[in-house]
Structures are given as structure tokens and as C-alpha cells.
Design an enzyme around this catalytic site. Sequence first.
Site, mmCIF file in Angstrom:
data_model
loop_
_atom_site.group_PDB
_atom_site.id
_atom_site.type_symbol
_atom_site.label_atom_id
_atom_site.label_comp_id
_atom_site.label_asym_id
_atom_site.label_seq_id
_atom_site.Cartn_x
_atom_site.Cartn_y
_atom_site.Cartn_z
ATOM 1 N N ASP A 119 41.601 -85.845 -44.870
ATOM 2 C CA ASP A 119 42.811 -85.247 -45.453
ATOM 3 C C ASP A 119 44.070 -85.920 -44.894
ATOM 4 O OD1 ASP A 119 44.387 -83.655 -46.980
ATOM 5 O OD2 ASP A 119 44.027 -81.787 -45.861
ATOM 6 N N ASP A 207 53.046 -75.817 -44.626
ATOM 7 C CA ASP A 207 53.091 -76.649 -43.415
ATOM 8 C C ASP A 207 52.174 -77.856 -43.554
ATOM 9 O OD1 ASP A 207 54.869 -75.011 -41.934
ATOM 10 O OD2 ASP A 207 53.212 -73.648 -41.453
HETATM 11 N N1 ARG Z 1 46.657 -75.924 -46.894
HETATM 12 C C1 ARG Z 1 47.897 -75.397 -46.431
HETATM 13 C C2 ARG Z 1 49.071 -76.133 -47.085
HETATM 14 O O1 ARG Z 1 48.862 -76.764 -48.089
HETATM 15 C C3 ARG Z 1 47.974 -75.353 -44.944
HETATM 16 C C4 ARG Z 1 47.157 -74.246 -44.427
HETATM 17 C C5 ARG Z 1 47.091 -74.206 -42.958
HETATM 18 N N2 ARG Z 1 46.442 -72.982 -42.643
HETATM 19 C C6 ARG Z 1 46.189 -72.574 -41.428
HETATM 20 N N3 ARG Z 1 45.659 -71.392 -41.289
HETATM 21 N N4 ARG Z 1 46.471 -73.295 -40.384
HETATM 22 O O2 ARG Z 1 50.202 -75.951 -46.717
#
Ligand code: ARG
Length: 259
Positions: A119, A207
Site C-alpha cells: 500500500d 489520515d
Molecule cells: N484507510 C484509512 C484512510 O483511507 C485509514 C485508516 C486508518 N485506520 C486506523 N484504524 N489506523 O484514510
Amino acid sequence: MKSLRKFTGLRRLLAAGAVTLAAVSIQPLSAQAAPQPVVGGTRAAQGEFPFMVRLSMGCGGALYAKDVVLTAAHCVNGSGSNTSITATAGVVDLQSSGATKVRSTKVLQAPGYNGKGKDWALIKLARPIELPTLKIATTTAYNNGTFTVAGWGAAREGGSQQRYLLKAAVPFVDDATCRQAYGSDLVPGDEICAGFPQGGVDTCQGDSGGPMFRKDDTGAYLQVGIVSWGEGCARAGYPGVYSEVSTFAADIARAAAGL
Ligand code: ARG
């Protein structure tokens, strides 16, 4: 997909809210008044993390080079010419008139990215941004300890995106422990986990793509992770999952050189 899962019930929502309130209650009123991007975080000072970038699709990123942003593969649609992304840098306040805004020219999504691991992505900018870059980890030596995360994402599950950059500290979680939460969804070679057993502090939606970093032995910031996914945000027993930058460092360097 896990990262897009919404909270599964009112009980969880209330539990998450209680944790957030508890974390906020020890702060001064002025800080309490503003929502806290990055669950359980506090505001970053202007200039504290000069390499932080906000991307217009609603993700974070870090300056890998003055004209290259390192972000998450799941933040972009594929590879090739792309002038649709705006990178905002140089400010903690996204609405500041002092912000530097630069368009993308190209995107490179990690080769073979299929939603499981790998990713990472690079975004080439139309012009260099004169700000410090963030070095990436090239070995596993710093894949431990306490990390800093920062972003303009949601302050709680289902929450809105934030105007001001927030930061938080989260401890490393080993693969075996992280696998207890995520089983075979975790790709241990590609991913590194961080968070408190009791939850309460985490990255969250929006984030993604932003850096997880720490200081190296010379005192310089070093990027060890890229915000990737998690079950909800800041839930007890569910650490945040980050791309393990050291695994991809050579691929990233090669890709950036060819952008
Ligand atoms: N996939 C999320 C985004 O697109 C980030 C998620 C992070 N989640 C976490 N529990 N750390 O922003």
C-alpha cells in the site's frame, strides 16, 4: 474493505466517544474546543512536521523529494499521467493563505497492488516544494519503539475531516500480537502495526497515506510506516496497520528515480 468498515453498533460508537472524551478531558479548554484529528491526538505546531502534505482526494502524504510525495496506493486510482491531484504543504492550517499548493503531473501506484499489502504510491509534483523532506527507513532497525503519526483525518470513527494538523504517539505492536486482531488479513512482511492495547489513540479515515515516523540515532525523523487501514479507529485490541516502509524502500527509491 476493512479500512472502510464503519462502526458496527451504537455500543461501539459510545465506547469510542467515551475514550475520546477521557483523553481530551486532561487538556486545557482551548484545546478541547477544537476537534482532534487523529483520534486522541493534539495539535501540531506550525513547522513541526514540515514534510507533511495534504492531498486533495482526502489523504495524507510526506515529501519524499521536493517534487515527490509518498502516499498510500489505496489513495490513488492507478499509474500514469495525472494532473487532478493538488498537494497542500507548508501549513498546519489547511485554510491558511500561506499554504503552498502544487498540482500533480504523474502517479505511480505500487506495482502489483491489489488491496492486500503493497500500500504505497508516489505522486510527482509539477514543481518542487522548498521544504524539508522525510527520509524513509531502508532497514528494519527502527521498526520498533514509539512512533509519531499526524494527519488531517477524522478525529473519531465516522467523524469529519479536520482543518488543523494533529499528531499522536503510538507504540509498535509486533506481528504476532497484530495477527491476533486481524488474522490472515495482515500481511506481516508488508505491514507494521501500532497502537495501545486499550485503544484510544490512532490514525483514522483521511489520515491514509500519511507518514508514521520516529527519530533515528542521529535525531533525524525517519519514516517507518504509511497509514493504511484498521478495524474502525482507536478500538481496544485493534491496532492501526501501516505499510512497512523498510520493505519497500528499494522499490520506492527506484520508482522515484524513474518518475
Ligand atoms: N484507510 C484509512 C484512510 O483511507 C485509514 C485508516 C486508518 N485506520 C486506523 N484504524 N489506523 O484514510
